[in-house]
Design a protein around this motif. Structure first.
Motif, short mmCIF file in Angstrom:
data_model
loop_
_atom_site.label_atom_id
_atom_site.label_comp_id
_atom_site.label_asym_id
_atom_site.label_seq_id
_atom_site.Cartn_x
_atom_site.Cartn_y
_atom_site.Cartn_z
N GLY A 1 4.28 -4.33 6.37
CA GLY A 1 3.36 -4.99 7.15
C GLY A 1 2.01 -5.32 6.20
O GLY A 1 1.84 -6.58 6.47
N LEU A 2 1.69 -4.86 5.11
CA LEU A 2 0.72 -5.19 4.20
C LEU A 2 1.12 -6.66 3.54
O LEU A 2 0.56 -7.35 3.18
CB LEU A 2 0.32 -4.20 3.49
N VAL A 3 2.59 -6.46 3.00
CA VAL A 3 2.97 -7.44 2.36
C VAL A 3 3.16 -8.91 3.37
O VAL A 3 2.70 -10.01 2.89
CB VAL A 3 4.50 -7.12 2.00
N MET A 4 3.66 -8.71 4.47
CA MET A 4 3.53 -9.54 5.38
C MET A 4 2.05 -10.25 5.72
O MET A 4 1.78 -11.46 5.96
CB MET A 4 4.24 -9.25 6.51
N ALA A 5 1.12 -9.21 5.66
CA ALA A 5 -0.19 -9.69 5.95
C ALA A 5 -0.70 -10.68 4.81
O ALA A 5 -1.22 -11.58 5.04
CB ALA A 5 -1.25 -8.54 5.92
N ILE A 6 -0.42 -10.37 3.40
CA ILE A 6 -0.42 -11.34 2.42
C ILE A 6 0.02 -12.78 2.82
O ILE A 6 -0.81 -13.82 2.70
CB ILE A 6 -0.32 -10.72 1.18
N GLY A 7 1.13 -12.87 3.37
CA GLY A 7 1.86 -14.18 3.59
C GLY A 7 1.12 -14.55 4.71
O GLY A 7 0.82 -15.99 4.57
N ALA A 8 0.55 -13.92 5.71
CA ALA A 8 0.11 -14.50 6.86
C ALA A 8 -1.35 -14.91 6.65
O ALA A 8 -1.76 -15.76 7.04
CB ALA A 8 0.14 -13.74 8.24
N PHE B 1 -0.16 -17.93 -1.77
CA PHE B 1 -0.24 -16.33 -1.32
C PHE B 1 1.22 -15.94 -0.75
O PHE B 1 1.57 -14.82 -0.92
CB PHE B 1 -1.36 -16.43 -0.41
N THR B 2 1.74 -16.85 -0.06
CA THR B 2 2.88 -16.52 0.61
C THR B 2 3.99 -16.22 -0.34
O THR B 2 4.81 -15.39 -0.26
CB THR B 2 3.23 -17.72 1.75
N GLY B 3 4.05 -17.05 -1.41
CA GLY B 3 4.91 -16.72 -2.49
C GLY B 3 4.69 -15.53 -3.33
O GLY B 3 6.06 -14.64 -3.41
N LEU B 4 3.54 -14.91 -3.40
CA LEU B 4 3.29 -13.82 -3.68
C LEU B 4 3.75 -12.73 -2.77
O LEU B 4 4.31 -11.58 -3.23
CB LEU B 4 1.61 -13.62 -3.84
N ILE C 1 -4.00 -10.73 9.22
CA ILE C 1 -3.78 -9.31 8.87
C ILE C 1 -3.57 -8.35 9.76
O ILE C 1 -2.35 -7.86 9.55
CB ILE C 1 -5.11 -8.70 7.74
N ILE C 2 -4.16 -8.45 10.87
CA ILE C 2 -4.04 -7.23 12.03
C ILE C 2 -2.69 -7.83 12.65
O ILE C 2 -1.76 -7.02 13.04
CB ILE C 2 -5.10 -7.32 12.92
N GLY C 3 -2.33 -9.35 12.82
CA GLY C 3 -1.29 -9.67 13.47
C GLY C 3 -0.18 -9.28 12.63
O GLY C 3 0.93 -8.78 13.19
N ALA C 4 -0.09 -9.45 11.24
CA ALA C 4 0.93 -9.23 10.54
C ALA C 4 1.53 -7.85 10.40
O ALA C 4 2.92 -7.46 10.76
CB ALA C 4 0.97 -9.64 9.25
N VAL C 5 0.38 -6.83 10.61
CA VAL C 5 0.74 -5.33 10.69
C VAL C 5 1.72 -4.97 12.14
O VAL C 5 2.54 -4.32 12.11
CB VAL C 5 -0.40 -4.42 10.46
#
Lengths: 268, 333
Positions: free
Chosen positions: B46-53, B235-238, B279-283
């Motif tokens: 979830g946190l990883v996807m939050a960085i992307g989002a 950011f999304t690549g990271l 962030i909240i949405g991704a998690v």
């Protein structure tokens, strides 16, 4: 020479189906300013319905029955379109374009699984119709006769649409609405009705594309998502909202694809 | 339709944000000690996807550009790591992150030049089409990318080799790697906060709200959009680079445009008009998808219905709706 002719026929075959899909997408955008991300799945829905009717429901029948039932997928998608537009899309015309894309993306996910729910995860085929047509010899090669039907339907659809939009009263109303929705509304055009009709027509075209191509291929999950990307390429080449553009774009993509397959074949 | 942007008071708003962020950071740091390993790994996803989002939302929420091609940059990050493992035999996470940043800078810089000339739907279609190009490359060049089988990525070593994952992989992922993700996540959130509250971020919001006025004020729209595109893609690549070791495998699926749709989905779920929304949405989306996939094979139907219902009834997402409810409660007292 024969080889070139076969390539030409293949390009036209592909262009016909692409024109039907991309033309519907373009028509819907031209009138309603909505990019329907679920449009590819509407095409897949048409393919599934036709494959299901021809391949399972009347599988024992003969060629004339199959041929008569071929458009059933297109009719089913037209009904689907007539239901979807007032319920799901109408609330979005007055809102930012992003929401339309999101809503139709949600619709894409729903339709993909509805097809999985009804017809299972396996490919659905209606190849009996394709085989019943046999093949003709072109020089030294043979070519399936059914493909001529697909090309014919594509050409007929293009002519029919042109006549429909430029030679009928409905076409005038449609073009007026697409150019200036408020003005058309002020002149007494029932814009909501035009929108339903345009969306239904657009879906009908995509469904027809799916219906006529399914006997020579088969209906598989994911075919809609792939078709959508290709029809985006077509409308980007031809200009979003233009039917003539969709025709030209479809022919270009059809030829380029055939050339790509011939000269840049995949490494084994 | 956009709300007026309040005047920027750096000290006040940053202090308030810190008061919210610090307790959340402490809670997140306690997770591996409290939750079972599966819970921690799920949260790490979830946190990883939050960085992307978060990166994605710099374009959608702050610049007003809806990209349907962010899966490409996520995939570039992921494949950069996988190819570094395959060809350069690298095993250090720091080098992975640097490699992913370099790769995504190159790709987004190029794609950005093409895409930011357009806005609205055309921008969306163009980003989608370009991401599909990368997807088909990953799909077809199987002797390089492994095709549909994808590429395996072994457990990396963290902090320049100080922490290595030689023991149990589950323990490593739920503790050492979780904290690694958390640190990178914290840095990314802080960096994004600085970016959106900087004059640059303000200029982006000005472009979003009124392009013509922003141009007259002297904002070089094209260049600002391009830089926003670049930052967003990196950011999304990271996120993609952090995701690969967690997943252990990268396949072309993450480059397909439907994955871009998922990134859009999570951002809208959280609410793209707020900083914390993506962030909240991704998690939340990560939990939602995990349970939907576990619950039924027709999870797409479920998620699609949620998305349609969301845009129909709650267009401001979780954060916007919660804020409105909170305001109503406070108004009553």
């Amino acid at each position: 020479m024969d080889v070139l002719l076969i390539h030409l026929l293949n390009s036209l075959l592909y262009a016909s189906v692409l024109f039907l899909i991309a033309g519907g997408l373009s028509l819907i955008y031209g009138v309603m300013r909505i990019v329907n991300l679920a449009h590819g799945n509407v095409y897949a829905f048409g393919a599934y319905v036709t494959a299901w009717v021809i391949g399972s429901v009347v599988a024992g029948a003969s060629m004339p029955v199959w041929l008569a039932l071929l458009p059933v997928g297109a009719v089913a998608t037209a009904i689907l379109g007539a239901v979807l537009e007032p319920t799901l899309l109408r609330p979005f015309y007055k809102r930012a374009e992003e929401y339309q894309l999101l809503c139709t993306f949600g619709l894409l996910m729903i339709l993909e699984d509805v097809m999985r729910l009804f017809w299972g995860p396996y490919p659905l085929s209606a190849s009996a119709l394709f085989e019943s047509f046999g093949s003709v010899t072109v020089g030294e090669s043979i070519y399936p006769t059914y493909n001529f039907l697909v090309i014919g339907v594509g050409a007929a659809a293009a002519i029919f649409l042109w006549a429909f939009i430029y030679r009928t009263k409905f076409g005038v109303v449609l073009r007026a609405t697409s150019q200036n929705m408020r003005m058309a509304s002020a002149l007494g055009v029932n814009v909501n009705r035009v929108y339903v009709e345009a969306f239904t027509l657009g879906c009908f075209m995509a469904g027809l594309g799916g219906a006529i191509i399914v006997p020579s291929q088969s209906a598989v999950l994911g075919m809609g998502v792939d078709a959508l990307v290709l029809s985006f390429i077509v409308v980007v080449i031809g200009g979003l909202g233009s039917l003539e553009g969709a025709l030209v774009g479809a022919i270009i993509v059809g030829f380029v694809r055939e050339a790509g397959i011939t000269w840049f074949a995949e490494r084994p | 339709m956009s709300a007026p942007v309040p005047a920027f008071r750096p000290t006040a708003s940053s202090a308030r944000a810190l008061r919210v962020a610090v307790p959340i950071a402490v809670l997140l740091a306690l997770v591996p000690l409290v939750l079972p390993p599966y819970g921690a790994i799920l949260l790490a996803y979830g946190l990883v996807m939050a960085i992307g989002a978060l990166g994605f939302n710099l374009l959608l929420g702050y610049t007003g550009l809806l990209s349907f091609g962010h899966s490409a940059y996520f995939g570039v990050g992921a494949y950069a790591v996988a190819l570094m493992v395959k060809y350069l035999k690298v095993g250090s996470m720091e080098l992975f992150l640097i490699g992913a940043i370099v790769a995504s800078v190159l790709v987004t810089a190029l794609f950005g030049v093409v895409c930011v000339r357009y806005t609205t739907i055309f921008f969306g279609i163009l980003t989608l089409a370009l991401s599909q190009v990368l997807w088909s490359l990953a799909f077809k060049f199987f002797w390089v990318t492994g095709g549909t089988d994808g590429l395996r990525v072994p457990t990396p070593s963290l902090f320049g080799g100080l922490v290595t994952g030689t023991g149990d992989k589950t323990v490593f992922m739920s503790h050492a790697y979780y904290y690694y993700v958390l640190i990178v996540f914290g840095l990314c959130v802080a960096l994004m906060w600085v970016i959106v509250n900087s004059p640059f971020g303000m200029a982006l919001q000005a472009i979003r709200d009124n392009e013509t006025r922003a141009e007259f004020v002297g904002v070089r729209i094209w260049r600002y959009r391009w830089v926003a595109f670049l930052v967003s893609g990196v950011f999304t690549g990271l996120a993609g680079a952090l995701w690969v070791p967690l997943n252990g495998l990268t396949t072309p699926d993450i480059m397909h445009w439907t994955f871009s749709g998922e990134i859009v989905f999570m951002t809208v779920l959280g609410g793209f008009r707020s900083f914390a929304g993506p962030i909240i949405g991704a998690v939340v989306f990560n939990y939602l998808k995990t349970y939907a996939v576990g619950y039924t094979v027709y999870w797409q139907l479920l998620l699609g219905a949620v998305l349609v219902g969301l845009v129909l009834s709650l267009p401001t997402g979780i954060v916007g709706t919660a804020g409105r409810l909170l305001a109503r409660l406070q108004g009553r007292h």
